[in-house]
Design an enzyme around this catalytic site. Structure first.
Site: not given
Ligand code: ACM
Ligand code: ZN
Length: 716
Positions: A181, A242, A306
């Site tokens: 991440d 991410h 995202e």
């Molecule tokens: C997430 O909570 N962005 C998968």
């Protein structure tokens, strides 16, 4: 078979063995008189069931139950292949002389062992036995998982093994390992050493280096350990967003090739992989070439959630790709990228799993959708014919997601979904680490496991949880014994007594707080009063260990301390804990906008007025504000100050402005201040905070209102 099941269901609802606290509750159980003593036991294993029986044999050996004379059969445990039970199911018959386990698969035999371990009774003399019973069992749902985010906080291999032991006890069969991440890349890549030399480490606010990663040998060890316990490990490598940690290691992978730092704060970051350039695709091919063979699972999770689109929008290479591939917009580019990575996985015999954003711009039916944004996204996946994993997020505190909520969780979302694979309870770890994760997970995980496994459990889960909680705590896990947050602290200034009052809210009565205030230290539980300024540090303790990082408050005295405060707009009650005195309480906000000291206003120009009580001689006015770009919090465009003798007639002062760019992102505290060469005299002072306006086009919240966060109006 069907008739027996119906009959046993009926019996199980009426006779519940007082001492047995099975979780998850089996499909059908009938208790009988007598017990099977766990001593002088012989194990007889049918051909083909050796793998399923091995853990049982190891277990019986570990408790000293096996006989050393197999010629004289005193008590026998038979492990048989039963081709009539469902894939993960088992039949279990416990009688005083004989136990029979029937299973079709190794997984089924393992589940029978888990049940037997929970059945175990110990008498006053310490002798172990299993109560006589007849059990038929099988899971309601096939994919019973949990996700652990090891990026925001790192979890050691030893920890993971203890965690996997707990999943296995609850018959959970999927460990979704969120390995990368923004805040850390946690798996070794031989071809890209900087991913872990650089990407696995970050520098916190206290300048301490934080991080860690798993070598490939450790990954194999975790996968093997899990498999032995009937758990499949599903890795997740986030793409194409991410990924700040990866970009910090290899800036060429981003659109702007900027040198980035591995962030410490959470949020959604603008910089994502440049999917326009082939260099990114060579990198991803290499990553999959090295990682896919480590994980036998047929599934590989690629994240996909995202992904801000503004870097792609501004990148000529990405725009060139869009033109060549005839992609209408950046959402189509995202869909194109996910499909390309899906083909790379398919070439390796793996199905792609992604968060529900991968439906953006179209996705084929082979991809599995992990739904996290609720029913609307589930409906999309359903309409598209995709298999689905539903989620129940466990990063919410036990005050926000209670045991009762977990017990009500419906993995089907109320639909009869032919494509429902199952569910997971993701544990995002921004605010959780090894010291306190037990509080977030136990006993909610017990309730979650029962929701996924059991068809008609008796409604006495709270009773059955008790021995499980007691065992977890004996083994060192902290558990949530109330529906409260683990630990909260509030500090307020009390203008009447001229003291600061610290009050805590503790999730358990056995949490104590060690404080250090300048040269004084000690321990308290509920509240503490102090009349002194300076740094006050609070460290919550449980048993002998510290439960979480200490909280530090900086207390400062100034002329405005305790002044009567008037606000033109009420601050949002989600943030500041003291809307009455918070701007003149001597408490300086930390770099965490949720610390209760910061007051937040959304899309407003708040005016803050202080009444100092008497006319004072003033040399400086200063207003502390916070910028946290990825949380939509911007510094005011400028702050205008005014002063007055009577609170009616105001005199303006040249305002304070700032030169902190928004584009730099990140987070910082800024003091808007004005100093007077010749002190002014005033009883009233006022600050007018002018909002920075709409979020800029490149921001994830583009066009939305920005927040102002302020914590103290300092008068000197
Ligand atoms: C997430 O909570 N962005 C998968
Ligand atoms: Zn690009």
């Amino acid at each position: 078979m069907r008739n027996t099941l119906a009959l046993l269901l009926f019996v199980s609802a009426t006779i519940i063995h007082a001492q047995v606290a099975l979780i998850p509750w089996p499909r059908a159980v009938e208790w009988r008189d007598g017990a099977f003593q766990l001593t002088q036991v012989s194990l007889v294993v049918a051909p083909g069931m050796e793998n399923g029986a091995a853990p049982l044999e190891a277990y019986l050996a570990s408790i000293g139950a096996l006989t050393n004379n197999n010629n004289e059969l005193v008590r026998v445990v038979h492990v048989r292949r039963d081709t009539l039970v469902p894939a993960e199911g088992y039949m279990l018959n416990v009688a005083p002389e004989q136990v029979t386990i029937g299973a079709r698969t190794t997984a089924g035999a393992l589940h029978a062992l888990r049940t037997l371990q929970q059945l175990e009774l110990r008498d006053a003399a310490g002798a172990l036995s299993w109560p006589s019973a007849s059990i038929e069992d099988a899971p309601a749902i096939a994919w019973r998982g949990t996700m652990l985010d090891v990026s925001r906080h790192f979890y050691s291999v030893d920890f993971l093994k203890r965690y996997l032991d707990e999943l296995a006890r609850l018959k959970l069969n999927i460990f979704h390992w969120h390995l990368t991440d923004d805040q850390g890349w946690r798996v070794e890549l031989r071809k890209y050493p900087r991913l872990t030399e650089v990407g696995a480490w970050r520098t916190g606010a206290d300048t301490a280096r934080y991080g860690g990663f798993y070598t490939q040998a450790e990954v194999k060890e975790v996968v093997r350990y899990a498999a032995e316990r009937g758990i499949e490990v599903v890795p997740e490598i986030e793409f194409p967003g991410h990924c700040t940690a990866a970009l910090a290691a290899y800036p060429y992978l981003g659109c702007r090739k900027d040198t980035l730092e591995v962030p410490t704060q959470g949020g959604v970051f603008q910089d994502v992989y440049c999917v326009g350039q082939e260099a990114t695709w060579s990198f991803m091919q290499d990553v999959l070439d090295e990682l896919v063979p480590l994980f036998p699972s047929a599934y590989f999770h690629i994240g996909g959630d995202e992904v801000p689109k503004d870097r792609w929008h501004a990148c000529p290479v990405c725009q060139g790709r869009m033109a060549r591939e005839e992609l209408a917009d950046e959402h189509a580019l995202q869909a194109w990228a996910i499909k390309r990575i899906q083909r790379m996985l398919q070439a390796k015999g793996r199905h792609l799993i992604g968060w529900d954003e991968i439906l953006e711009g179209g996705m084929d039916k082979d991809a599995v959708i992990e739904v996290w944004r609720g029913e609307e996204q589930a409906a999309k996946a359903r309409a598209n014919g995709n298999s689905m994993i539903r989620t129940l997020y466990f990063d919410a505190s036990p005050a926000a997601l209670k045991i009762a909520d977990v017990m009500r969780f419906d993995p089907s979302g109320g639909h009869n979904d032919p494509f429902l694979m199952g569910a997971e309870c993701p544990v995002w770890s921004e605010r959780i680490d090894e010291r306190n994760i037990g509080y977030m997970v136990f006993p909610r995980l017990q309730a979650f496991a029962e929701r996924l496994w059991s068809v008609m459990p008796p409604d006495d889960l709270r009773e059955r949880l008790k021995p499980h909680i007691a065992r977890l705590e004996r083994e060192g896990w902290i558990t949530a014994t109330s529906d409260k947050d683990l630990f909260n602290v509030a500090v307020r200034y009390d203008p009447v007594q001229a003291t600061w009052l610290v009050t805590t809210q503790r999730g358990r009565p056995d949490i104590r707080v060690r404080f250090l205030h300048m040269d004084t230290s000690g321990v308290f539980t509920d509240s503490l009063r102090t009349f002194r300024t300076g740094r006050l540090s609070l460290a919550p303790k449980w048993r002998d260990g510290q439960l979480m990082d200490q909280r530090t408050f900086v207390i400062e005295s100034h002329l405005g301390l305790g002044a009567k405060q008037k606000l033109s707009h009420p601050p949002d009650p989600k943030y500041g804990l003291d809307p009455v005195q918070g701007m003149s309480d001597g408490l300086l906000g930390t770099d965490d906008f949720r610390d209760g000291l910061w007051q937040g206003w959304w899309g407003k120009d708040p005016v803050i007025t202080l009444d100092l009580g008497d006319a004072e001689e003033i040399e400086e006015l200063s207003l502390r504000c916070l910028q946290a770009v990825s949380s939509w919090i911007l510094l005011p465009r400028f702050v205008e100050f005014q002063y007055s003798d009577d609170g009616q007639h105001w005199r303006p002062i040249r305002g304070g402005d700032h030169d902190v760019p928004i584009e730099a992102g990140g987070q910082r505290v800024f003091d808007f201040s004005v100093k007077f060469e010749h002190p002014i005299h005033a009883r009233y002072v006022r600050a007018i905070l002018v909002n920075a306006g709409k979020l800029p086009a490149w921001h994830l919240g583009a066009g939305g209102d920005s927040w102002i966060f302020a914590d103290e109006f300092v008068v000197r």
